[in-house]
Scaffold this motif. Structure first.
Motif, PDB file in Angstrom:
ATOM      1  N   GLY A  73       6.852  -2.726 -13.962  1.00 34.25           N
ATOM      2  CA  GLY A  73       6.324  -3.740 -14.864  1.00 34.25           C
ATOM      3  C   GLY A  73       5.990  -5.039 -14.162  1.00 34.25           C
ATOM      4  O   GLY A  73       4.954  -5.663 -14.430  1.00 34.25           O
ATOM      5  N   ARG A  74       6.858  -5.458 -13.248  1.00 34.18           N
ATOM      6  CA  ARG A  74       6.608  -6.705 -12.514  1.00 34.18           C
ATOM      7  C   ARG A  74       5.327  -6.594 -11.693  1.00 34.18           C
ATOM      8  O   ARG A  74       4.515  -7.512 -11.678  1.00 34.18           O
ATOM      9  N   THR A  75       5.160  -5.474 -11.015  1.00 33.14           N
ATOM     10  CA  THR A  75       3.967  -5.300 -10.189  1.00 33.14           C
ATOM     11  C   THR A  75       2.722  -5.112 -11.043  1.00 33.14           C
ATOM     12  O   THR A  75       1.653  -5.655 -10.733  1.00 33.14           O
ATOM     13  N   ALA A  76       2.842  -4.361 -12.136  1.00 32.75           N
ATOM     14  CA  ALA A  76       1.690  -4.158 -13.018  1.00 32.75           C
ATOM     15  C   ALA A  76       1.190  -5.478 -13.584  1.00 32.75           C
ATOM     16  O   ALA A  76      -0.001  -5.655 -13.844  1.00 32.75           O
ATOM     17  N   GLY A  77       2.104  -6.427 -13.757  1.00 34.58           N
ATOM     18  CA  GLY A  77       1.717  -7.736 -14.246  1.00 34.58           C
ATOM     19  C   GLY A  77       0.867  -8.520 -13.259  1.00 34.58           C
ATOM     20  O   GLY A  77       0.218  -9.507 -13.638  1.00 34.58           O
ATOM     21  N   LEU A  78       0.843  -8.085 -12.012  1.00 33.46           N
ATOM     22  CA  LEU A  78       0.047  -8.759 -10.986  1.00 33.46           C
ATOM     23  C   LEU A  78      -1.351  -8.172 -10.839  1.00 33.46           C
ATOM     24  O   LEU A  78      -2.187  -8.734 -10.131  1.00 33.46           O
TER      25      LEU A  78
END
Length: 359
Positions: free
Chosen positions: A37-42
């Motif tokens: 989720g953290r990476t997808a937010g980027l």
């Protein structure tokens, strides 16, 4: 790391690791705090959303994406505050392109993106752009940082071997060719300004693909390493790559003490980490340091088994936990990190002692 308080976690990290702090990931906070989720937010121009099964590519940005981005922004605010005036190594981490593609569902099917080469190409390009922007943002907030950027790729072996399940779970998606895997990973690595690491703690690690992609270092679980893979690890070390060696179990006695992670001396920088941090609670200093010495000796034995000169061990080896620590208690996480730091501080002296002994 375990827990839900980023301010507390970051202060612990900075206090225990004055030479090599990192940005903690706290997945216990829920969707958006996990590595996917953290990476997808980027991702740039590729929105995502949460489903009961995990994360999915979405048609438009929504609340889930906003929450992931907000949490990361808040975490960076905390990092900037805690590391105000800091100059030196700082580690951040992202989900790698192939693990991301094996985790994100396509919008109109329940298959993951790795099933669609076009979707993978779009994801990889978006991640490369997003990673570059993320690195720039961290450097803006901590201008003295020398960034170490880790790409987590636990699903890379499954993608390479055709072990990613279809939506039904009754079959597996086709394996992706090694050249394609290398090129996708290389595209993201090339976009990153900083020292790069690819982490994979699976039972089989495609060291050849990782090395060919152009990373500066590889991170792996030493206990999972198979005899047949040691030649590939030795070749990586001989090529000058750093080896982040997962030599400490992630679950240790909670009484083992406080601490942080470490570099055994890390990659291109050289020099052993300074000893610091808290004392054990309920475990004698002698016992704790004995455990750390055992870990350092294990890494030295591994280096010898690879046929590498011991003189290069303290320059290239980083002693780490075997894998992530979110499933532990805070005390267990600290215990594991303390052992890493103390073992690393012992490496140079033990190497000098061991170098004079018969093989």
């Amino acid at each position: 790391m375990p827990g839900t308080d980023p301010a507390e976690a970051t202060r612990v990290v900075a206090g225990e690791l004055p030479d090599f702090p990192f940005l903690p990931e706290l997945p216990d906070r829920g969707p958006g705090a996990d590595v996917v989720g953290r990476t997808a937010g980027l991702l740039i121009d590729i929105p995502v959303e949460v489903t009961p099964r995990g994360w999915r590519l979405a048609e438009r940005p929504g609340r889930d994406l906003g929450r992931a981005r907000s949490m990361l922004s808040s975490d960076l605010d905390v990092l900037a505050e805690v590391l105000d005036g800091f100059s030196g190594l700082v580690k951040i981490q992202l989900c790698g392109p192939w693990t991301l593609a094996a985790a994100l569902e396509l919008p109109r099917t329940m298959n993951v993106a790795v099933a669609d080469p076009g979707a993978v190409a779009d994801l990889t390009a978006s991640l490369a752009e997003g990673a570059a922007a993320y690195v720039a943002e961290v450097l803006k907030r901590v201008p003295g940082a020398q960034l170490v950027v880790q790409l987590d790729e636990p699903a890379l072996p499954a993608v390479a071997e055709g072990e990613v399940p279809t939506a039904s779970g009754l079959s597996r998606l086709a394996a992706v060719e090694a050249d394609t895997l290398r090129d996708g990973l290389a595209q993201v690595l090339a976009s990153i300004r900083g020292y790069t690491v690819v982490h994979c703690c699976a039972t089989t690690v495609p060291f050849g693909i990782i090395r060919a992609a152009g990373t500066d270092a590889v991170s792996f679980d030493l206990s999972q390493l198979r005899r047949g893979e040691e030649d590939a690890v030795a070749e990586a070390a001989e090529a000058g790559m750093g080896l982040l060696t997962g030599a400490v179990p992630t679950l240790l006695d909670e009484a083992a003490g406080a601490g942080g992670t470490t570099r055994g001396s890390g990659g291109s920088e050289g020099g052993a980490v300074r000893v610091g941090g808290g004392r054990g609670r309920g475990q004698g200093d002698g016992d704790r340091r004995g455990d750390a010495r055992e870990t350092a000796e294990r890494v030295i034995r591994f280096w010898r088994r690879l046929g590498l000169p011991l003189a290069t061990c303290a320059e290239q080896a980083v002693i780490t936990p075997a894998c992530g620590l979110p499933g532990t208690s805070t005390a267990q996480a600290r215990a594991a990190l303390t052992r890493c730091r103390e073992a690393a501080s012992m490496l140079p002296e033990l190497i000098e002692e061991t170098g004079s002994e018969p093989r």
